[in-house]
Design a protein around this motif. Structure first.
Motif, PDB file in Angstrom:
ATOM      1  N   ALA A  96      35.579  31.904  37.523  1.00 58.67           N
ATOM      2  CA  ALA A  96      34.445  30.979  38.094  1.00 58.67           C
ATOM      3  C   ALA A  96      33.098  31.798  38.156  1.00 58.67           C
ATOM      4  CB  ALA A  96      34.971  30.648  39.770  1.00 58.67           C
ATOM      5  N   LEU A  97      32.137  31.292  37.697  1.00 56.31           N
ATOM      6  CA  LEU A  97      30.751  32.017  37.546  1.00 56.31           C
ATOM      7  C   LEU A  97      29.743  31.756  38.865  1.00 56.31           C
ATOM      8  CD1 LEU A  97      29.970  31.204  33.973  1.00 56.31           C
ATOM      9  CD2 LEU A  97      31.054  32.975  34.598  1.00 56.31           C
ATOM     10  N   THR A  98      30.324  30.917  39.781  1.00 54.68           N
ATOM     11  CA  THR A  98      29.461  30.434  41.096  1.00 54.68           C
ATOM     12  C   THR A  98      30.675  30.350  42.014  1.00 54.68           C
ATOM     13  OG1 THR A  98      29.637  28.100  40.909  1.00 54.68           O
ATOM     14  CG2 THR A  98      27.873  29.197  39.713  1.00 54.68           C
ATOM     15  N   TRP A  99      30.127  30.389  43.297  1.00 50.55           N
ATOM     16  CA  TRP A  99      30.798  30.222  44.285  1.00 50.55           C
ATOM     17  C   TRP A  99      31.448  28.786  44.554  1.00 50.55           C
ATOM     18  CZ3 TRP A  99      33.559  33.451  47.138  1.00 50.55           C
ATOM     19  CH2 TRP A  99      33.154  34.838  47.345  1.00 50.55           C
ATOM     20  N   GLU A 100      30.267  27.825  44.122  1.00 48.92           N
ATOM     21  CA  GLU A 100      30.593  26.537  44.169  1.00 48.92           C
ATOM     22  C   GLU A 100      31.770  26.114  43.262  1.00 48.92           C
ATOM     23  OE1 GLU A 100      27.446  23.998  42.918  1.00 48.92           O
ATOM     24  OE2 GLU A 100      28.579  22.041  43.822  1.00 48.92           O
TER      25      GLU A 100
ATOM     26  N   VAL B  94      28.063  31.825  54.965  1.00 44.56           N
ATOM     27  CA  VAL B  94      27.021  32.170  54.075  1.00 44.56           C
ATOM     28  C   VAL B  94      27.287  32.849  53.178  1.00 44.56           C
ATOM     29  CG1 VAL B  94      24.663  33.324  54.415  1.00 44.56           C
ATOM     30  CG2 VAL B  94      25.674  31.810  56.087  1.00 44.56           C
ATOM     31  N   ARG B  95      26.926  32.920  51.869  1.00 49.43           N
ATOM     32  CA  ARG B  95      27.653  33.740  50.554  1.00 49.43           C
ATOM     33  C   ARG B  95      26.336  34.784  50.809  1.00 49.43           C
ATOM     34  NH1 ARG B  95      32.991  33.139  50.394  1.00 49.43           N
ATOM     35  NH2 ARG B  95      33.443  30.909  49.862  1.00 49.43           N
ATOM     36  N   GLY B  96      26.858  36.117  50.312  1.00 49.32           N
ATOM     37  CA  GLY B  96      25.900  37.124  49.816  1.00 49.32           C
ATOM     38  C   GLY B  96      25.622  37.388  48.480  1.00 49.32           C
ATOM     39  N   SER B  97      26.218  36.588  47.593  1.00 44.82           N
ATOM     40  CA  SER B  97      26.143  36.948  46.133  1.00 44.82           C
ATOM     41  C   SER B  97      26.249  35.299  45.681  1.00 44.82           C
ATOM     42  CB  SER B  97      27.309  37.621  45.816  1.00 44.82           C
ATOM     43  OG  SER B  97      28.381  37.059  46.116  1.00 44.82           O
ATOM     44  N   ASP B  98      26.011  35.471  44.216  1.00 45.26           N
ATOM     45  CA  ASP B  98      25.914  34.197  43.388  1.00 45.26           C
ATOM     46  C   ASP B  98      27.399  33.828  43.196  1.00 45.26           C
ATOM     47  OD1 ASP B  98      23.333  34.041  43.373  1.00 45.26           O
ATOM     48  OD2 ASP B  98      22.988  35.251  41.569  1.00 45.26           O
TER      49      ASP B  98
END
Length: 229
Positions: A133-137, A179-183
């Motif tokens: 995955a390239l994003t948390w979503e 809360v995410r601290g990175s992309d």
């Protein structure tokens, strides 16, 4: 028969599918027509239909059982899903984790006993998509798919339904607390190895190992996101 939709609605496959269900008089427990029939009835592609089914499943309107079909949820549709989301808004992260620890390790245990080879391949595919995955979503969507694939492996509609309801509440809790601290997930994200251990135990037909691996994974998620174990 599906009623005629205006141009705006016709561009929305979720609306089309919802209208089809309403017009057909389907009630909780009823099975929907097979995908090939819905494709013809709605005039959409298989990929578009599956995306619409994914949305209705997340909203609690339907549930799917691999090999048996798609069913109307006993929750009573979006209203039932709304009740679950409301519950999630009043549940603390710690209580959410404790609920997961009560249910998901047992589901992993049953998956190790009942999983077919095809079901194991579905878990592995979702696991690999989560790793890439390239994003948390994107990661969270594939993580959902992997955990649900494990629930499907139980071959038990009641356990699958319990997982779906638990997961809807989990999403609502996470929405207000994570809360995410990175992309995107880092390459050494601890869940990657934890997922590997869960799958390995299921594939080895090791119920105790699968249960323990899932329990450790959920505890790790709790510690990482909420500072609890």
């Amino acid at each position: 028969m599906l009623k005629v939709l205006d141009a705006r609605e016709r561009d929305d496959p979720v609306t089309m599918l919802t209208e089809f269900i309403a017009a057909g008089g389907y009630v909780p427990g009823d099975r929907l027509p097979a995908e090939r029939e819905l494709i013809v009835e709605l005039g959409i592609s298989r990929a578009t239909l599956r995306k619409a089914l994914d949305v209705l499943e997340r909203d609690g309107m339907i549930w799917r059982h691999v090999g048996k079909g798609t069913f109307i949820s006993s929750q009573g549709g979006p209203a039932g899903a709304g009740n679950l989301l409301e519950l999630g808004r009043h549940l603390t992260p710690v209580k959410m984790i404790r609920a997961r620890l009560c249910i998901e390790p047992a589901i992993a245990r049953e998956a190790a006993i009942n999983a077919s080879r095809e079901a194991i391949l579905r878990i592995n595919a979702a696991k690999e998509r989560a790793r890439e995955a390239l994003t948390w979503e994107e990661y969270e969507a594939e993580d959902d798919h992997m955990h649900r694939a494990i629930a499907e492996c139980t071959d038990n509609p009641l356990l699958l339904g319990m997982f779906d309801q638990l997961n809807q509440v989990r999403r609502a809790v996470a929405l207000g607390n994570v809360v995410r601290g990175s992309d995107r997930p880092p390459e050494n994200h601890s869940s990657f190895m934890e997922h590997e251990r869960i799958l390995a135990a299921i594939e080895a037909r090791d119920p105790s190992g699968a249960e323990a691996a899932m329990r450790q994974h959920i505890a790790s998620v709790s510690a990482r996101l909420f500072g609890e174990d």
